[in-house]
Design an enzyme around this catalytic site. Structure first.
Site, PDB file in Angstrom:
ATOM      1  N   ARG A  79      16.443  45.900  70.841  1.00  0.00           N
ATOM      2  CA  ARG A  79      15.543  45.253  71.799  1.00  0.00           C
ATOM      3  C   ARG A  79      16.252  44.899  73.118  1.00  0.00           C
ATOM      4  NH1 ARG A  79      12.700  39.528  72.309  1.00  0.00           N
ATOM      5  NH2 ARG A  79      14.787  38.733  72.052  1.00  0.00           N
ATOM      6  N   THR A  86      27.439  40.561  71.551  1.00  0.00           N
ATOM      7  CA  THR A  86      26.941  39.889  70.359  1.00  0.00           C
ATOM      8  C   THR A  86      27.501  38.475  70.221  1.00  0.00           C
ATOM      9  OG1 THR A  86      26.981  42.073  69.353  1.00  0.00           O
ATOM     10  CG2 THR A  86      26.661  40.198  67.863  1.00  0.00           C
ATOM     11  N   GLU A  87      26.624  37.533  69.866  1.00  0.00           N
ATOM     12  CA  GLU A  87      27.057  36.169  69.561  1.00  0.00           C
ATOM     13  C   GLU A  87      27.263  36.036  68.054  1.00  0.00           C
ATOM     14  OE1 GLU A  87      24.482  33.140  71.132  1.00  0.00           O
ATOM     15  OE2 GLU A  87      24.065  34.297  72.937  1.00  0.00           O
ATOM     16  N   HIS A 108      28.576  26.539  72.195  1.00  0.00           N
ATOM     17  CA  HIS A 108      29.218  27.684  71.562  1.00  0.00           C
ATOM     18  C   HIS A 108      30.031  27.254  70.342  1.00  0.00           C
ATOM     19  CE1 HIS A 108      28.946  29.143  75.844  1.00  0.00           C
ATOM     20  NE2 HIS A 108      28.053  29.806  75.164  1.00  0.00           N
ATOM     21  N   THR A 143      19.559  51.285  71.092  1.00  0.00           N
ATOM     22  CA  THR A 143      18.098  51.271  71.032  1.00  0.00           C
ATOM     23  C   THR A 143      17.537  49.936  70.561  1.00  0.00           C
ATOM     24  OG1 THR A 143      18.260  52.285  68.851  1.00  0.00           O
ATOM     25  CG2 THR A 143      17.845  53.762  70.693  1.00  0.00           C
ATOM     26  N   LYS A 175      19.437  57.761  65.512  1.00  0.00           N
ATOM     27  CA  LYS A 175      18.552  57.963  66.667  1.00  0.00           C
ATOM     28  C   LYS A 175      19.090  59.022  67.627  1.00  0.00           C
ATOM     29  CE  LYS A 175      15.271  54.565  66.369  1.00  0.00           C
ATOM     30  NZ  LYS A 175      15.125  53.345  67.160  1.00  0.00           N
TER      31      LYS A 175
END
Lengths: 327, 416
Positions: free
Chosen positions: A21, A104-105, A262, A19, A46
């Protein structure tokens, strides 16, 4: 099976951190483009929410026990904040999910190491961190790769694009599509120092797949994953055409220690420099169908010179005019 | 992020019980340093800089004649070492050194695991040690690292000094634990010395290099203060940029490295930014900064980094360049964030209308976003060309160069 181990017609996705963004946007987009490929989402607290077009559960255990979707879940797409990634990976592995994408970074390196060692012990496939996902035009996609209108960049064909950079994965597929080559699979493996899926891992998975006509590999300075491809090819582990572009030669002319891009794209202690990688791949190219493009946009000529057949007609025009000009 | 030696000693080596010399750090000569020196028969004084190879630069000195301490200290505490200004000096007890080893722990991408690297032939630059004399122990199971494993490793490489097997294996495990516990990407001790102390021998870390993971669970910039990877203090713009991403992980807009050039780079994506910067340099453009915006940052972040990038004096051109974004919204980043920055800068009289712009971008809502940016260019009198992905990404910097030569007589750098 249609597709690859990374994404195929049996793939059923559960989104961890559904959920948030970015994740909720990706779920909505995927539902429009490839309805049904995402089966469920997980966000603690949730569970039962109806804000997404897929059922949301508090825990993955509940999702895999669900009579409707439970048996269909085999692939996880992880969108949680960096410090929660290790927890999310363990939740997936402990609940029997064997293919994981970490979008995910900035995952802490130490957590990445723990994740990699668990992956090896459990025989799972994990792509990322910092992956953008996977695209197989004949099947569908995982993650945000290709955005809202993936047909701009992707059309079914015989090229496999493997890139640390997610953005360049799509940009490259699009450059090839304009020139007549379609994509069999595009995989954004991420540029983390401890990479759970490397170029060589992918090549070993796809080496026997007759649909693969050629590979486009986009590399960056740092680490030794590009060099490992040269090693694999030299040992006879992959014999199809490979066109490579290694960015970052310019960093070698800059003050030592300039970090850019990176986390893995850091030139340290004279290891993993772009020129080292290029030299190793070019050495492999003396005996095997491997070539390194000098400029990024030369990749197209490189694939052509390696004899990889076009999948459709070249659609380029001679001179590109700007969309807008204020001169 | 690299730590100064005194930071590594004080915060990490102490915590993980890695034996170190007695020491005191100070930015200037003071009573603490004088008292320390009074109790020692001889001292070693080191410039505190982040750059390596200090010894070769004459920034590490052994002082036995105490009348020389003040002079040497004030020299080393303030001198420039390879262009980096020292922030002070570390004064250590002078050890009675019998042997010097090399020891480090880092990640090996070949093995995808931590690697403990050891040589009996330390004291010189690791690059100068014969590779055959450097040995590596791969930590293939990070859940259990014990001294016995290290002793097996040392025995296996023919480590000659049996008396040291136990104490050395324990020190090595402590060093590994320090690497792991502090979330380092490199922890290096060169030399790790065997020192005589009366009739005993002890193992002591006579140097400490620690590079922490910038993505560590506790942000090192918060603990130790932000610093430039270039071994110079951060510029004001670089400091301002870091703040953009703090406490807000929606997208990334705060990576900004300032360089000497005159072409502002507003580039997107790790890979896209690298290839664009690379081609710009190959084309002879002198780039003013590096940046790497991505992950769909909100308009506010884009607004802030745009203003920072455009605030550098002496700019001639601006390259806004990214590939085909998958999730970064072009209307939000360029149509709202960048456009608002330009509107505001113009209203404040801070927008240079002589700048030449090339924009090349595609991705979600790019038709809308590029149109919004064009309208912004028109209302603010900005001169530029806007492309979508028809133009291959690496041809955008080449186009900017052509325009700069034609319009402002830009003289590109000769690239060898």
């Amino acid at each position: 099976m249609k597709g690859t181990v990374y994404l195929n017609d049996k793939t059923g996705i559960v989104v961890i951190g559904a959920t948030g963004r970015e994740a909720s946007q990706v779920i909505k987009e995927s539902e429009t483009l490839y309805p049904g490929i995402i089966k469920a989402g997980i966000t603690p607290g949730k569970g039962g929410s109806s804000e997404l077009p897929v059922p949301v559960f508090d825990t993955l255990k509940e999702a895999v026990s669900d009579p409707k979707v439970g048996k269909l879940l085999n692939t996880a797409l992880i969108y949680v904040p960096p410090v929660s990634v290790l927890d999310a990976v363990m939740e997936c592995l402990d609940n029997g999910i064997k293919v994981l994408y970490i979008i995910t970074e900035h995952v802490p390196i130490r957590d990445s190491e723990v994740i990699y060692q668990e992956k090896v012990r459990r025989g799972a496939i994990i792509v990322g961190g910092t992956s953008l996902g996977c695209f197989v035009p004949s099947v569908g996609r995982i993650g945000a790769i290709g955005g809202k209108d993936p047909t701009v960049a992707f059309r079914d064909g015989g090229i496999v694009v493997i890139s640390k950079s997610g953005g360049l994965t799509v940009t490259t597929a699009e450059m090839f599509k304009r020139r007549g080559w379609g994509t069999y699979m595009a995989l954004a493996i991420g540029g983390d120092i401890i990479s759970n899926t490397t170029y060589a891992d992918v090549l070993q998975e796809i080496k026997g797949d007759p649909r693969v006509k050629g590979v486009v590999m986009l590399g960056e300075p740092g680490g030794s994953y590009e060099e490992q491809v040269a090693g694999l090819i030299m040992s006879g582990g992959f014999d199809k055409p490979v066109a490579a572009f290694i960015s970052g030669r310019f960093q070698e002319r800059m003050p030592e220690g300039v970090a850019f891009g990176h986390a893995g794209a850091i030139v340290e202690r004279g290891m993993g420099k772009a020129t080292d990688k290029i030299a190793r791949l070019e050495a492999a190219g003396k005996k095997y169908p491997v070539k390194v493009a000098f400029y990024y946009h030369d990749l197209v000529k490189t694939i052509e010179s390696l004899g990889v057949p076009r999948d459709f007609e070249d659609s380029t025009t001679e001179h590109v005019k700007p969309l807008y000009s204020t001169f | 992020m690299k730590l100064y030696e005194h930071e590594a000693l004080g915060s990490i080596f102490k915590k993980y019980k890695i034996p170190v010399p007695r020491y005191v750090f100070s930015a200037e000569m003071n009573d603490a340093v004088r008292q320390f020196v009074d109790k020692e028969p001889g001292v070693v004084i080191k410039s505190m800089v982040l750059v390596g190879k200090r010894g070769k630069a004459g920034a590490v000195k052994v002082v036995s004649d105490k009348s020389q301490v003040e002079k040497v200290f004030s020299d080393l505490a303030t001198r420039e070492v390879y262009g980096e200004r020292s922030i002070g000096a570390l004064v250590e007890e002078k050890l009675d050194i019998e042997k010097e080893f090399y020891l480090s722990v880092t990640y090996s991408t070949k093995d995808r695991a931590p690697a403990i690297i050891f040589s009996e032939h330390g004291g010189m630059d690791v690059e100068e040690i014969d590779p055959k004399l450097i040995h590596t122990y791969i930590v293939s199971d990070v859940r259990s690292v014990y001294p016995y494993q290290i002793r097996q490793f040392l025995a296996g490489i023919g480590f000659s000094d049996k008396e040291l097997l136990r104490p050395l294996s324990e020190v090595i495990v402590n060093v590994y634990n320090a690497f792991w516990g502090s979330e380092s990407r490199l922890l290096e001790i060169n030399p790790l010395v065997v020192a005589r102390s009366g009739d005993k021998r002890k193992i002591v870390a006579a140097d400490a290099v620690v590079i922490l993971d910038d993505d560590a669970s506790v942000n090192p910039a918060v603990v130790y203060g932000a610093r430039s990877a270039q071994g110079r203090p951060l510029t004001q713009r670089e400091q301002d940029a870091i703040l953009i991403d703090q406490g807000d992980h929606r997208g990334k807009a705060g990576s900004y490295v300032e360089l000497d050039g005159d072409i502002a780079m507003m580039t997107f994506g790790g890979g896209g930014s690298t290839v664009t910067a690379e081609t710009a340099i190959e084309a002879g453009l002198r780039i003013a900064n590096l940046t790497d915006i991505g992950g769909n940052p909100p308009a506010e972040k884009m607004y802030r980094i745009s203003r920072i990038i455009l605030s550098k004096p002496g700019l001639k051109g601006v390259l806004v360049c990214g590939g085909t974004a998958s999730n970064t919204r072009i209307d939000v980043t360029l149509g709202e964030g960048l456009a608002k920055a330009l509107d505001d800068m113009n209203a404040e009289g801070k927008l240079d209308k002589n700048l030449v712009w090339v924009v090349r971008r595609s991705g979600p809502e790019y038709v809308k976003g590029l149109k919004m940016l064009h309208e912004c260019f028109v209302r603010n009198g900005i001169r530029g060309e806007i492309y979508d992905s028809q133009l291959p990404i690496t041809e955008a910097p080449i186009r900017l160069k052509e325009l700069l030569i034609k319009l402002v007589g830009y003289k590109p750098e000769e690239v060898v």
